[in-house]
Write a protein that holds these residues in place. Structure first.
Motif, PDB file in Angstrom:
ATOM      1  N   SER A   1      -5.743   5.600  -1.525  1.00 19.36           N
ATOM      2  CA  SER A   1      -7.015   4.905  -0.966  1.00 19.36           C
ATOM      3  C   SER A   1      -7.794   4.769  -2.023  1.00 19.36           C
ATOM      4  CB  SER A   1      -7.692   5.947   0.183  1.00 19.36           C
ATOM      5  OG  SER A   1      -7.492   7.168  -0.372  1.00 19.36           O
TER       6      SER A   1
ATOM      7  N   GLU B   1     -13.314  -8.274  -6.476  1.00 20.36           N
ATOM      8  CA  GLU B   1     -14.514  -8.642  -6.264  1.00 20.36           C
ATOM      9  C   GLU B   1     -15.190  -9.246  -7.437  1.00 20.36           C
ATOM     10  OE1 GLU B   1     -15.578  -6.641  -2.012  1.00 20.36           O
ATOM     11  OE2 GLU B   1     -16.521  -5.650  -4.058  1.00 20.36           O
TER      12      GLU B   1
ATOM     13  N   ALA C   1     -12.459  -3.449  -5.915  1.00 19.91           N
ATOM     14  CA  ALA C   1     -13.601  -3.700  -6.502  1.00 19.91           C
ATOM     15  C   ALA C   1     -13.117  -4.548  -7.746  1.00 19.91           C
ATOM     16  CB  ALA C   1     -14.173  -2.353  -7.371  1.00 19.91           C
TER      17      ALA C   1
ATOM     18  N   MET D   1     -15.242  -5.926   5.593  1.00 22.64           N
ATOM     19  CA  MET D   1     -14.288  -4.515   5.857  1.00 22.64           C
ATOM     20  C   MET D   1     -12.873  -5.108   6.279  1.00 22.64           C
ATOM     21  SD  MET D   1     -15.412  -1.604   8.388  1.00 22.64           S
ATOM     22  CE  MET D   1     -13.862  -0.501   8.947  1.00 22.64           C
TER      23      MET D   1
ATOM     24  N   TYR E   1       0.710  -1.166   0.056  1.00 22.86           N
ATOM     25  CA  TYR E   1       0.064   0.060  -0.059  1.00 22.86           C
ATOM     26  C   TYR E   1       0.922   1.321   0.022  1.00 22.86           C
ATOM     27  CZ  TYR E   1      -3.674   3.259   1.679  1.00 22.86           C
ATOM     28  OH  TYR E   1      -4.627   3.961   1.680  1.00 22.86           O
TER      29      TYR E   1
ATOM     30  N   ILE F   1     -10.632  -5.750   3.772  1.00 23.13           N
ATOM     31  CA  ILE F   1     -10.176  -4.764   2.894  1.00 23.13           C
ATOM     32  C   ILE F   1      -9.196  -3.804   3.637  1.00 23.13           C
ATOM     33  CG2 ILE F   1     -11.194  -2.868   1.655  1.00 23.13           C
ATOM     34  CD1 ILE F   1     -13.894  -4.253   1.611  1.00 23.13           C
ATOM     35  N   VAL F   2      -9.523  -3.610   4.856  1.00 26.11           N
ATOM     36  CA  VAL F   2      -8.715  -2.415   5.549  1.00 26.11           C
ATOM     37  C   VAL F   2      -7.157  -3.263   5.970  1.00 26.11           C
ATOM     38  CG1 VAL F   2     -10.700  -0.883   6.239  1.00 26.11           C
ATOM     39  CG2 VAL F   2      -9.719  -2.815   7.556  1.00 26.11           C
ATOM     40  N   ASP F   3      -7.244  -4.317   5.916  1.00 23.92           N
ATOM     41  CA  ASP F   3      -5.847  -5.234   6.544  1.00 23.92           C
ATOM     42  C   ASP F   3      -5.102  -5.592   5.192  1.00 23.92           C
ATOM     43  OD1 ASP F   3      -6.490  -5.096   9.244  1.00 23.92           O
ATOM     44  OD2 ASP F   3      -7.236  -7.199   9.119  1.00 23.92           O
TER      45      ASP F   3
ATOM     46  N   GLY G   1      -7.027   4.088  -5.364  1.00 22.68           N
ATOM     47  CA  GLY G   1      -6.610   2.833  -6.048  1.00 22.68           C
ATOM     48  C   GLY G   1      -6.829   1.700  -5.486  1.00 22.68           C
ATOM     49  N   HIS G   2      -6.776   1.708  -3.930  1.00 20.10           N
ATOM     50  CA  HIS G   2      -7.148   0.435  -3.159  1.00 20.10           C
ATOM     51  C   HIS G   2      -8.591   0.059  -3.395  1.00 20.10           C
ATOM     52  CE1 HIS G   2      -6.238  -2.119   0.336  1.00 20.10           C
ATOM     53  NE2 HIS G   2      -7.422  -1.804   0.707  1.00 20.10           N
ATOM     54  N   MET G   3      -9.483   1.185  -3.184  1.00 22.67           N
ATOM     55  CA  MET G   3     -10.999   0.690  -3.529  1.00 22.67           C
ATOM     56  C   MET G   3     -11.142  -0.039  -4.934  1.00 22.67           C
ATOM     57  SD  MET G   3     -14.095   3.125  -2.546  1.00 22.67           S
ATOM     58  CE  MET G   3     -15.313   3.111  -3.705  1.00 22.67           C
ATOM     59  N   GLY G   4     -10.472   0.850  -5.807  1.00 22.98           N
ATOM     60  CA  GLY G   4     -10.583   0.208  -7.493  1.00 22.98           C
ATOM     61  C   GLY G   4     -10.072  -1.014  -7.359  1.00 22.98           C
TER      62      GLY G   4
END
Lengths: 465, 80
Positions: B36, B47, B44, B56, B28, B59-61, B38-41
Motif C-alpha cells: 500500500s 501524478e 504520486a 480515488m 499489486y 487509485i483504488v482500482d 509503494g502504491h501511494m508512492g
C-alpha cells in the motif's frame, strides 16, 4: 471468557473476511473448543492476522493460561527461528508450514495449524504474565513487552470510556493484529459488546472501503501514514456514511494534516481523535479530547481515564511549572511488567510497578495539555512501526556492512561503508524485505568513513547535515 | 520521452524493477515493494510525471501495470 462479558451472547462479535457473521455465543464456543488443545501453562507463538483463526487462538490462549507472543504471519523464517531459539515456545499457531524440525503438527483449526514440540519445556512463567508483544517487531529484535490480563483489561476499559465505545460500535481492522494499537481496537470493542469487521485490506484497496459500507462500520483507526493515504485519495470525497469516529495514533500526524483531516471529517459528522501511546503501556497513554485540534495544535492531550502523567527533569525531580520540558512519565494499571530479552526474563517480577518512563521529552501548557518535544532514545516511527535504530544496525551487520542508522519518522537513512563484493542497491532491498518496510522509506548512502567526535563517538550531527 | 517511457520509468524508479518485468503479470502485491505504501508512492510518481490528479476510484482500482494504462485514459493520457 477473558475480557468479554456474558451479557452480549446474542450480539454480533465479528464480521469475517468472507462476510460470515460470528456472534459472541459462537465465538465463546469456538474459543472453548480450541482451549481443549492447549493443555499446560506455556508459551505459544501466534503468527496471526485479522481473521477468525487468530482471534480464537488469542482468546483461547488467554483463557487457558497459555501466553501468546503475537507475531505477523509474514514474519521471515530467520527471524522466527531466532525467536524460537531464544524463547523455545511449546506451541506455534500458523497458517503456513514451519521450516523447523522441532515442531510437529498437533491439530488443524479451520485454515490454521497448531504445532507443538514434545521435549520438556522448562520456561518458568511469572504468574501474572499473560501476553507478549514485540517492541521493534519488524527488525526481528527479541526484546518483548510483558503484559498482564489486568494491563489489557484496564486499557480496554479506559479506551472504551473516553471513546464512548458501546454495543452499537463496529470497528474495521485497519492495522495489524500483532501491533498494540491494532489489538487495542479489537480489545476495546469486544470489551464493550461492540463488533469488529475483520479485514486485511489496505486503504489503497477498493475492498477496504467496500467492507466499511457493506457491513456498516462505525469506526476506523489509522497511523499517520493512513491519514496521508486518505488525503491522497481525497478525504472530502470518501463516501463512508456509517462512520462516526476516526482515531489516530502510532506517531505524530503534523498539525496541518491533522487540521485538514479534522475539518473534512467534521463536515461528515465524524469525530476525530488524535492519541498517544506505547506498547509498554499496553497501547494507550493519552488522547486529545475531540474538538481540540485547533485549540491545542500538536498536543498529545490529557491522560486516559485512570492514568496519570507528569514530567521529571534530569535530576529526577517533578516539574511543576507549565512550558518546561522534561521526561514524560506515565502511571496507570496498563503499564507493562517490563521487558523480556531472554527466557529467564519471563519469570521475573514486575519492574515497572505501574510507572512508565516513556523516553519522550514533553511539556504541558497552563490547561494541563501535554506536547511532545523530542525523544531521548534511538527510536523512530515508520508507517506506525516503531523501529529501533540500534537493532537496525545489528541487522545490517548480519548482511556484511558496517552502518550507522539514523532517520526521522517515515524515513530511515543508512550510512554504510562500501564493501567491494556487496551491492548497496541490494542492501536497500534486503533491509526493506527483512523489516517489512517499503523501500520508499529507506535511503542508503555509502560513505568512506563515519564522522566521529573527539571522544570517538559517532558524530550524528555531522551525518545529518 | 514518450508516454510509455514516462509510465515505465515511474514503475522502474518506484519499485526498483527492470523494464522487462513490466507486463500484465505485474500486479499489486506481486513484489514486496508494491504494497500500500509503494502504491501511494507510485500514484504520486504518475501524478507528477503526467501532471494530473487521480480520482480515488482510479487509485483504488489501479491493480496492475496494464489496468493502469486503462486508468490513465480517464485523464487523456495514452500510453502505447
Amino acid at each position: 471468557m477473558f475480557l468479554i462479558s456474558d451479557d452480549y451472547l446474542d450480539r454480533v462479535a465479528l464480521v469475517c473476511n468472507d462476510g460470515y457473521i460470528v456472534t459472541y455465543k459462537e465465538l465463546k464456543w469456538l474459543v472453548n473448543d480450541f482451549s481443549t488443545y492447549l493443555d499446560e501453562r506455556s508459551l505459544i507463538f501466534l503468527l496471526g492476522s485479522n481473521d477468525l483463526d487468530s482471534l480464537v487462538c488469542y482468546f483461547a490462549s488467554m483463557d487457558s493460561g497459555v501466553v501468546p507472543l503475537l507475531l505477523s504471519e509474514n514474519i521471515k523464517d530467520d527471524q522466527l527461528n531466532n525467536l524460537i531459539d531464544i524463547y523455545s515456545p511449546k506451541y506455534i499457531f500458523s497458517k503456513r508450514v514451519l521450516n523447523n524440525d522441532l515442531y510437529l503438527l498437533k491439530d488443524n483449526f479451520r485454515k490454521s495449524n497448531l504445532f507443538s514440540r514434545d521435549e520438556a519445556h522448562d520456561a518458568k512463567l511469572h504468574d501474572d504474565l499473560a501476553l507478549l508483544l514485540t517492541t521493534s517487531g519488524s527488525t526481528g529484535s527479541p526484546k518483548l513487552v510483558k503484559l498482564t490480563k489486568e494491563n489489557i483489561k484496564s486499557n480496554a476499559e479506559s479506551i472504551s470510556e473516553y471513546l464512548k465505545i458501546g454495543c452499537d460500535d463496529r470497528a474495521i481492522t485497519s492495522l495489524p493484529f500483532n501491533y498494540s494499537y491494532g489489538l487495542s481496537v479489537i480489545n476495546s470493542h469486544l470489551f464493550s459488546g461492540g463488533s469488529i469487521i475483520l479485514s486485511n485490506s489496505s486503504m489503497m484497496e477498493d475492498k477496504f472501503w467496500k467492507s466499511i459500507n457493506d457491513h456498516s462500520a462505525t469506526s476506523i483507526a489509522g497511523v499517520p501514514y493512513n491519514y496521508e493515504m486518505m488525503l491522497r485519495l481525497g478525504i472530502d470525497n470518501l463516501d463512508i456514511p456509517t462512520i462516526k469516529k476516526m482515531t489516530q495514533a502510532g506517531g505524530k500526524l503534523n498539525y496541518l494534516k491533522a487540521k485538514k483531516v479534522n475539518d473534512s471529517l467534521r463536515l461528515k459528522g465524524i469525530d476525530f481523535y488524535t492519541m498517544y501511546g506505547q506498547t509498554e503501556a499496553t497501547a494507550r497513554i493519552s488522547y486529545l479530547p475531540c474538538g481540540n485540534i485547533d485549540k491545542k495544535p500538536n498536543s498529545i492531550g490529557i491522560p486516559i481515564p485512570g492514568g496519570k502523567l507528569w514530567l521529571e527533569d534530569e535530576q529526577g525531580s517533578k516539574i511543576s511549572d507549565s512550558m518546561v520540558v522534561g521526561e514524560l512519565i506515565f502511571e496507570g494499571a496498563n503499564v507493562s511488567m517490563g521487558y523480556a530479552e531472554s527466557i529467564n526474563d519471563l519469570s521475573s517480577e514486575d519492574v515497572n510497578k505501574g510507572i512508565l518512563r516513556t523516553g519522550d521529552l514533553a511539556y504541558f501548557d497552563e490547561d494541563g495539555y501535554y506536547f511532545i518535544e523530542g525523544r531521548n532514545n534511538r527510536f523512530i516511527k515508520v508507517f506506525g512501526n516503531r523501529i529501533s535504530l540500534d537493532s537496525l544496525e545489528k541487522l545490517i551487520t548480519t548482511k556484511g556492512f558496517d552502518s550507522i542508522a539514523t532517520g526521522v519518522d517515515d524515513k530511515i537513512v543508512l550510512y554504510v561503508i562500501e564493501v567491494s563484493n556487496l551491492s548497496v542497491a541490494d542492501l536497500r532491498r534486503e533491509v526493506s524485505e527483512s523489516i517489512g518496510i517499503n523501500m520508499i522509506a529507506i535511503k542508503v548512502t555509502p560513505v568512506d568513513d563515519f564522522p566521529r567526535l573527539e571522544s570517538g563517538k559517532i558524530n550524528y550531527k555531522a551525518l545529518n547535515s | 520521452m514518450t508516454n510509455k517511457e514516462k509510465y515505465n520509468k515511474v514503475f522502474v524508479d518506484c519499485f526498483v524493477v527492470s523494464e522487462d518485468q513490466l507486463n500484465e503479470n505485474f500486479v499489486y502485491q506481486c513484489i514486496p515493494a508494491w504494497d500500500s505504501v509503494g502504491h501511494m508512492g507510485m500514484i504520486a510518481g504518475l501524478e507528477d510525471a503526467f501532471d494530473i490528479m487521480m480520482d480515488m476510484e482510479d487509485i483504488v482500482d489501479f491493480e496492475s501495470y496494464t489496468v493502469g494504462i486503462e486508468k490513465l485514459k480517464n485523464y487523456d493520457i495514452v500510453v502505447d
